[in-house]
Scaffold this motif. Structure first.
Motif, PDB file in Angstrom:
ATOM      1  N   LEU A  88       0.841  -1.191   0.000  1.00 43.26           N
ATOM      2  CA  LEU A  88       0.000   0.000   0.000  1.00 43.26           C
ATOM      3  C   LEU A  88       0.875   1.239   0.000  1.00 43.26           C
ATOM      4  O   LEU A  88       0.520   2.257  -0.577  1.00 43.26           O
ATOM      5  N   HIS A  89       2.015   1.148   0.662  1.00 43.61           N
ATOM      6  CA  HIS A  89       3.023   2.209   0.646  1.00 43.61           C
ATOM      7  C   HIS A  89       4.388   1.544   0.776  1.00 43.61           C
ATOM      8  O   HIS A  89       4.583   0.711   1.654  1.00 43.61           O
ATOM      9  N   ARG A  90       5.320   1.891  -0.078  1.00 43.91           N
ATOM     10  CA  ARG A  90       6.665   1.316   0.008  1.00 43.91           C
ATOM     11  C   ARG A  90       7.657   2.461   0.170  1.00 43.91           C
ATOM     12  O   ARG A  90       8.041   3.124  -0.790  1.00 43.91           O
ATOM     13  N   GLY A  91       8.082   2.686   1.405  1.00 44.03           N
ATOM     14  CA  GLY A  91       8.995   3.777   1.712  1.00 44.03           C
ATOM     15  C   GLY A  91      10.413   3.320   1.972  1.00 44.03           C
ATOM     16  O   GLY A  91      11.326   4.134   2.035  1.00 44.03           O
ATOM     17  N   ILE A  92      10.626   2.015   2.143  1.00 43.28           N
ATOM     18  CA  ILE A  92      11.975   1.492   2.380  1.00 43.28           C
ATOM     19  C   ILE A  92      12.523   1.015   1.051  1.00 43.28           C
ATOM     20  O   ILE A  92      12.055   0.034   0.485  1.00 43.28           O
ATOM     21  N   ALA A  93      13.504   1.741   0.552  1.00 44.69           N
ATOM     22  CA  ALA A  93      14.098   1.401  -0.740  1.00 44.69           C
ATOM     23  C   ALA A  93      15.073   0.248  -0.572  1.00 44.69           C
ATOM     24  O   ALA A  93      15.954   0.304   0.289  1.00 44.69           O
ATOM     25  N   THR A  94      14.906  -0.785  -1.356  1.00 44.59           N
ATOM     26  CA  THR A  94      15.849  -1.904  -1.332  1.00 44.59           C
ATOM     27  C   THR A  94      16.389  -2.143  -2.737  1.00 44.59           C
ATOM     28  O   THR A  94      16.654  -3.272  -3.122  1.00 44.59           O
ATOM     29  N   ARG A  95      16.557  -1.054  -3.473  1.00 47.51           N
ATOM     30  CA  ARG A  95      17.107  -1.203  -4.816  1.00 47.51           C
ATOM     31  C   ARG A  95      18.616  -1.416  -4.722  1.00 47.51           C
ATOM     32  O   ARG A  95      19.267  -0.978  -3.769  1.00 47.51           O
ATOM     33  N   ALA A  96      19.151  -2.080  -5.713  1.00 44.27           N
ATOM     34  CA  ALA A  96      20.585  -2.365  -5.745  1.00 44.27           C
ATOM     35  C   ALA A  96      21.364  -1.057  -5.827  1.00 44.27           C
ATOM     36  O   ALA A  96      20.907  -0.073  -6.416  1.00 44.27           O
ATOM     37  N   PHE A  97      22.548  -1.048  -5.230  1.00 44.95           N
ATOM     38  CA  PHE A  97      23.404   0.130  -5.298  1.00 44.95           C
ATOM     39  C   PHE A  97      24.860  -0.288  -5.273  1.00 44.95           C
ATOM     40  O   PHE A  97      25.211  -1.401  -4.889  1.00 44.95           O
ATOM     41  N   GLU A  98      25.711   0.643  -5.714  1.00 49.26           N
ATOM     42  CA  GLU A  98      27.159   0.509  -5.582  1.00 49.26           C
ATOM     43  C   GLU A  98      27.692   1.881  -5.215  1.00 49.26           C
ATOM     44  O   GLU A  98      27.482   2.846  -5.943  1.00 49.26           O
ATOM     45  N   LYS A  99      28.324   1.971  -4.067  1.00 48.72           N
ATOM     46  CA  LYS A  99      28.865   3.233  -3.563  1.00 48.72           C
ATOM     47  C   LYS A  99      30.376   3.110  -3.528  1.00 48.72           C
ATOM     48  O   LYS A  99      30.915   2.139  -2.993  1.00 48.72           O
ATOM     49  N   ARG A 100      31.087   4.074  -4.104  1.00 41.74           N
ATOM     50  CA  ARG A 100      32.557   4.052  -4.140  1.00 41.74           C
ATOM     51  C   ARG A 100      33.112   5.187  -3.291  1.00 41.74           C
ATOM     52  O   ARG A 100      32.641   6.321  -3.368  1.00 41.74           O
TER      53      ARG A 100
END
Length: 149
Positions: A88-100
């Motif tokens: 109903l609401h998705r506020g926690i992002a769990t998308r893939a990432f790469e931080k350098r």
């Protein structure tokens, strides 16, 4: 954004290529730099640091921390859960990432731990003995010797 020309730096210095390249990289990445996920960089001592990355929704198995030469790469990829969920609401992002993160010379990762949705990476700067300042002892010299003819 203001563009800077570092050509005079290249013409007037020798051996500072890495500094100029780093400045070029920082200036060009300023626009494209992602703010996801949020992170903090703390100085915890004279030669120690901590990077804290907010990784809510990721488990230890989803996270990767790797040090390659003078770069620290933190990445995450959420494993497929298999079942479809209806949010109903998705506020926690769990998308893939790469931080350098670009590390200075002689900085190495000593530890990484994950707790309460935070990934804490401990770093320490270990300057080799040969590069540390050292005190040179001054000795008393005798009078100059006379030249015999």
């Amino acid at each position: 954004m203001r563009a800077y020309d570092f050509a005079p730096l290249h013409r007037a210095t020798v051996g500072f290529d890495r500094v100029a390249d780093l400045m070029d990289r920082v200036m060009s990445a300023e626009v494209t730099n992602s703010t996801y996920p949020p992170y903090n960089i703390e100085k915890t001592g004279d030669d120690s640091y901590r990077i804290s990355v907010a990784v809510a929704g990721f488990s230890e198995a989803d996270l990767t921390v790797e040090q390659r030469e003078n770069a620290l790469i933190v990445s995450a990829r959420k494993a497929d859960e298999g079942e479809e969920k209806t949010y109903l609401h998705r506020g926690i992002a769990t998308r893939a990432f790469e931080k350098r993160f670009h590390l200075a010379d002689h900085v190495r990762v000593t530890e990484a731990n994950h707790a309460d949705g935070m990934l804490h990476i401990e770093l320490v700067r270990e300057v080799p003995e040969a590069l540390k300042p050292r005190q040179i002892q001054i000795t008393k010299t005798s009078e100059p010797k006379a030249i015999e003819a």
